[in-house]
Design a protein around this motif. Structure first.
Motif, mmCIF file in Angstrom:
data_model
loop_
_atom_site.group_PDB
_atom_site.id
_atom_site.type_symbol
_atom_site.label_atom_id
_atom_site.label_comp_id
_atom_site.label_asym_id
_atom_site.label_seq_id
_atom_site.Cartn_x
_atom_site.Cartn_y
_atom_site.Cartn_z
ATOM 1 N N THR A 189 32.618 -56.695 39.984
ATOM 2 C CA THR A 189 31.722 -55.616 40.413
ATOM 3 C C THR A 189 31.278 -55.826 41.853
ATOM 4 O O THR A 189 31.305 -54.894 42.665
ATOM 5 C CB THR A 189 30.481 -55.540 39.493
ATOM 6 O OG1 THR A 189 30.902 -55.202 38.175
ATOM 7 C CG2 THR A 189 29.491 -54.500 39.988
ATOM 8 N N SER B 172 22.910 -40.757 40.071
ATOM 9 C CA SER B 172 23.051 -41.825 41.054
ATOM 10 C C SER B 172 21.828 -41.919 41.937
ATOM 11 O O SER B 172 21.221 -40.907 42.281
ATOM 12 C CB SER B 172 24.285 -41.560 41.922
ATOM 13 O OG SER B 172 25.449 -41.590 41.132
ATOM 14 N N ILE C 107 34.237 -55.109 44.352
ATOM 15 C CA ILE C 107 34.524 -53.682 44.545
ATOM 16 C C ILE C 107 33.354 -52.995 45.256
ATOM 17 O O ILE C 107 33.533 -52.169 46.152
ATOM 18 C CB ILE C 107 34.819 -52.997 43.190
ATOM 19 C CG1 ILE C 107 36.096 -53.582 42.584
ATOM 20 C CG2 ILE C 107 34.962 -51.490 43.360
ATOM 21 C CD1 ILE C 107 36.376 -53.123 41.163
ATOM 22 N N HIS C 108 32.153 -53.392 44.870
ATOM 23 C CA HIS C 108 30.945 -52.780 45.429
ATOM 24 C C HIS C 108 30.842 -53.056 46.937
ATOM 25 O O HIS C 108 30.620 -52.145 47.734
ATOM 26 C CB HIS C 108 29.729 -53.355 44.693
ATOM 27 C CG HIS C 108 28.510 -52.502 44.774
ATOM 28 N ND1 HIS C 108 27.393 -52.742 44.028
ATOM 29 C CD2 HIS C 108 28.220 -51.401 45.515
ATOM 30 C CE1 HIS C 108 26.480 -51.838 44.289
ATOM 31 N NE2 HIS C 108 26.952 -51.011 45.200
ATOM 32 N N TRP D 143 23.394 -46.625 40.960
ATOM 33 C CA TRP D 143 24.676 -45.923 40.832
ATOM 34 C C TRP D 143 25.495 -46.657 39.769
ATOM 35 O O TRP D 143 25.449 -47.888 39.666
ATOM 36 C CB TRP D 143 25.445 -45.972 42.163
ATOM 37 C CG TRP D 143 24.961 -45.024 43.215
ATOM 38 C CD1 TRP D 143 23.719 -44.978 43.784
ATOM 39 C CD2 TRP D 143 25.729 -44.004 43.859
ATOM 40 N NE1 TRP D 143 23.667 -43.991 44.736
ATOM 41 C CE2 TRP D 143 24.891 -43.379 44.799
ATOM 42 C CE3 TRP D 143 27.050 -43.562 43.737
ATOM 43 C CZ2 TRP D 143 25.319 -42.327 45.608
ATOM 44 C CZ3 TRP D 143 27.484 -42.520 44.542
ATOM 45 C CH2 TRP D 143 26.628 -41.905 45.469
ATOM 46 N N GLU D 144 26.299 -45.922 39.024
ATOM 47 C CA GLU D 144 27.100 -46.583 37.977
ATOM 48 C C GLU D 144 28.031 -47.647 38.538
ATOM 49 O O GLU D 144 28.310 -48.653 37.878
ATOM 50 C CB GLU D 144 27.901 -45.543 37.181
ATOM 51 C CG GLU D 144 27.020 -44.790 36.190
ATOM 52 C CD GLU D 144 27.810 -43.855 35.288
ATOM 53 O OE1 GLU D 144 28.986 -43.571 35.590
ATOM 54 O OE2 GLU D 144 27.234 -43.414 34.275
ATOM 55 N N HIS D 145 28.489 -47.479 39.789
ATOM 56 C CA HIS D 145 29.409 -48.487 40.355
ATOM 57 C C HIS D 145 28.731 -49.858 40.474
ATOM 58 O O HIS D 145 29.404 -50.865 40.612
ATOM 59 C CB HIS D 145 30.011 -48.026 41.697
ATOM 60 C CG HIS D 145 29.039 -47.912 42.838
ATOM 61 N ND1 HIS D 145 28.970 -46.808 43.657
ATOM 62 C CD2 HIS D 145 28.110 -48.772 43.319
ATOM 63 C CE1 HIS D 145 28.044 -47.003 44.583
ATOM 64 N NE2 HIS D 145 27.509 -48.184 44.406
ATOM 65 N N TYR E 206 28.756 -50.704 36.034
ATOM 66 C CA TYR E 206 29.524 -50.158 34.912
ATOM 67 C C TYR E 206 30.600 -51.107 34.354
ATOM 68 O O TYR E 206 30.826 -51.144 33.148
ATOM 69 C CB TYR E 206 30.167 -48.814 35.292
ATOM 70 C CG TYR E 206 30.341 -47.931 34.086
ATOM 71 C CD1 TYR E 206 29.283 -47.141 33.635
ATOM 72 C CD2 TYR E 206 31.518 -47.918 33.366
ATOM 73 C CE1 TYR E 206 29.403 -46.363 32.500
ATOM 74 C CE2 TYR E 206 31.653 -47.139 32.230
ATOM 75 C CZ TYR E 206 30.591 -46.366 31.802
ATOM 76 O OH TYR E 206 30.706 -45.599 30.677
ATOM 77 N N LEU E 207 31.234 -51.886 35.202
ATOM 78 C CA LEU E 207 32.303 -52.779 34.726
ATOM 79 C C LEU E 207 31.785 -53.784 33.705
ATOM 80 O O LEU E 207 32.438 -54.083 32.716
ATOM 81 C CB LEU E 207 32.919 -53.554 35.900
ATOM 82 C CG LEU E 207 33.847 -52.795 36.831
ATOM 83 C CD1 LEU E 207 34.371 -53.741 37.902
ATOM 84 C CD2 LEU E 207 35.001 -52.175 36.060
ATOM 85 N N LYS F 4 34.759 -52.337 48.835
ATOM 86 C CA LYS F 4 35.300 -50.966 48.767
ATOM 87 C C LYS F 4 34.198 -49.923 49.016
ATOM 88 O O LYS F 4 34.253 -49.167 49.968
ATOM 89 C CB LYS F 4 35.953 -50.699 47.405
ATOM 90 C CG LYS F 4 37.032 -51.702 47.030
ATOM 91 C CD LYS F 4 38.304 -51.519 47.844
ATOM 92 C CE LYS F 4 39.383 -52.474 47.347
ATOM 93 N NZ LYS F 4 40.440 -52.670 48.335
ATOM 94 N N HIS F 5 33.199 -49.877 48.122
ATOM 95 C CA HIS F 5 32.158 -48.847 48.262
ATOM 96 C C HIS F 5 31.411 -48.981 49.592
ATOM 97 O O HIS F 5 31.296 -48.028 50.359
ATOM 98 C CB HIS F 5 31.162 -48.927 47.101
ATOM 99 C CG HIS F 5 31.726 -48.478 45.798
ATOM 100 N ND1 HIS F 5 31.840 -47.151 45.442
ATOM 101 C CD2 HIS F 5 32.224 -49.181 44.747
ATOM 102 C CE1 HIS F 5 32.378 -47.042 44.238
ATOM 103 N NE2 HIS F 5 32.621 -48.264 43.784
ATOM 104 N N HIS G 17 22.772 -50.513 51.146
ATOM 105 C CA HIS G 17 23.494 -51.681 50.633
ATOM 106 C C HIS G 17 23.217 -52.925 51.474
ATOM 107 O O HIS G 17 23.182 -54.033 50.944
ATOM 108 C CB HIS G 17 24.996 -51.389 50.553
ATOM 109 C CG HIS G 17 25.361 -50.458 49.436
ATOM 110 N ND1 HIS G 17 25.456 -49.104 49.602
ATOM 111 C CD2 HIS G 17 25.607 -50.694 48.116
ATOM 112 C CE1 HIS G 17 25.766 -48.538 48.436
ATOM 113 N NE2 HIS G 17 25.860 -49.478 47.522
#
Ligand code: MN3
Length: 204
Positions: free
Chosen positions: A23, A129, A26-27, A167-169, A172-173, A30-31, A82
């Motif tokens: 998580t 979100s 990716i967070h 946010w689910e990101h 969520y994983l 990527k995000h 972030h």
């Protein structure tokens, strides 16, 4: 001029088991990278915003040229939010704040426990979100509330000092639909020393 990531103070797998490595990877990679890239694309070559920090832009969105205002609000907000999120967390943290922040939480919410409940409720009940915040208002008082999307307290004249990404990101994983479990785990990674420093800076 291009905005860049502040250096992370911990490895992306350092917050296990509370925030899992995949998580976090990716967070952050990527995000967060996408928010940064889209912000930089929008401000590239724009003299009107040159030399300003993203916090300055978000604090005065009306001064941002209209054709890039929404990108700055959404992607600049995503970049700044972030940055704060990573900054206020760390491995082997949690517990409770000390000193002036502890006193202020008690004064404004009654107790640390009451504050904790209020922030948890804001995070758990926010629809869709967004972000749950602890912020300092213009009078130096502490406030808890949530904002949608990538909106920041800076845009309403408040200084954010602690934040939970809902946010689910963000969860969520590992936690799937169990946002409440993620929020409960988040208390284990809060770096109160950093939050306290931000509180003192906001009060000056
Ligand atoms: Mn996020």
């Amino acid at each position: 001029m291009a905005y860049t990531f502040p250096k992370l103070s911990f490895a992306l797998d350092a917050l296990e088991p509370h925030l899992d490595a995949k998580t976090m990877e990716i967070h952050h990679d990527k995000h967060h990278q996408t928010y940064l890239d889209n912000l930089n694309k929008a401000v590239s070559g724009r003299k009107e915003v040159e030399g300003k920090t993203v916090e300055q832009l978000l604090s005065d969105l009306a001064s941002v040229p209209e054709d890039i205002r929404n990108v700055v609000r959404n992607h600049g907000g995503g970049f700044a939010n972030h940055n704060l999120y990573w900054e206020i967390m760390g491995p082997n943290k949690g517990g409770e704040p000390q000193g002036s922040l502890a006193d202020a939480l008690k004064k404004d919410f009654g107790s640390f426990t009451a504050f904790k409940e209020k922030l948890e409720t804001a995070a758990k009940t926010h629809f869709g979100s967004g972000w749950a915040w602890l912020s300092v208002n213009k009078n130096g008082g502490l406030e808890v509330f949530s904002t949608p999307n990538q909106d920041t307290p800076l845009s309403s004249g408040k200084t954010p000092i602690l934040v939970i990404d809902v946010w689910e990101h963000a969860y969520y994983l590992k936690y799937q639909n169990r946002r409440a479990d993620f929020v409960a785990a988040f208390w284990n990674v809060i770096n109160w020393d950093v939050v306290s420093e931000k509180f003192k800076a906001a009060k000056r």
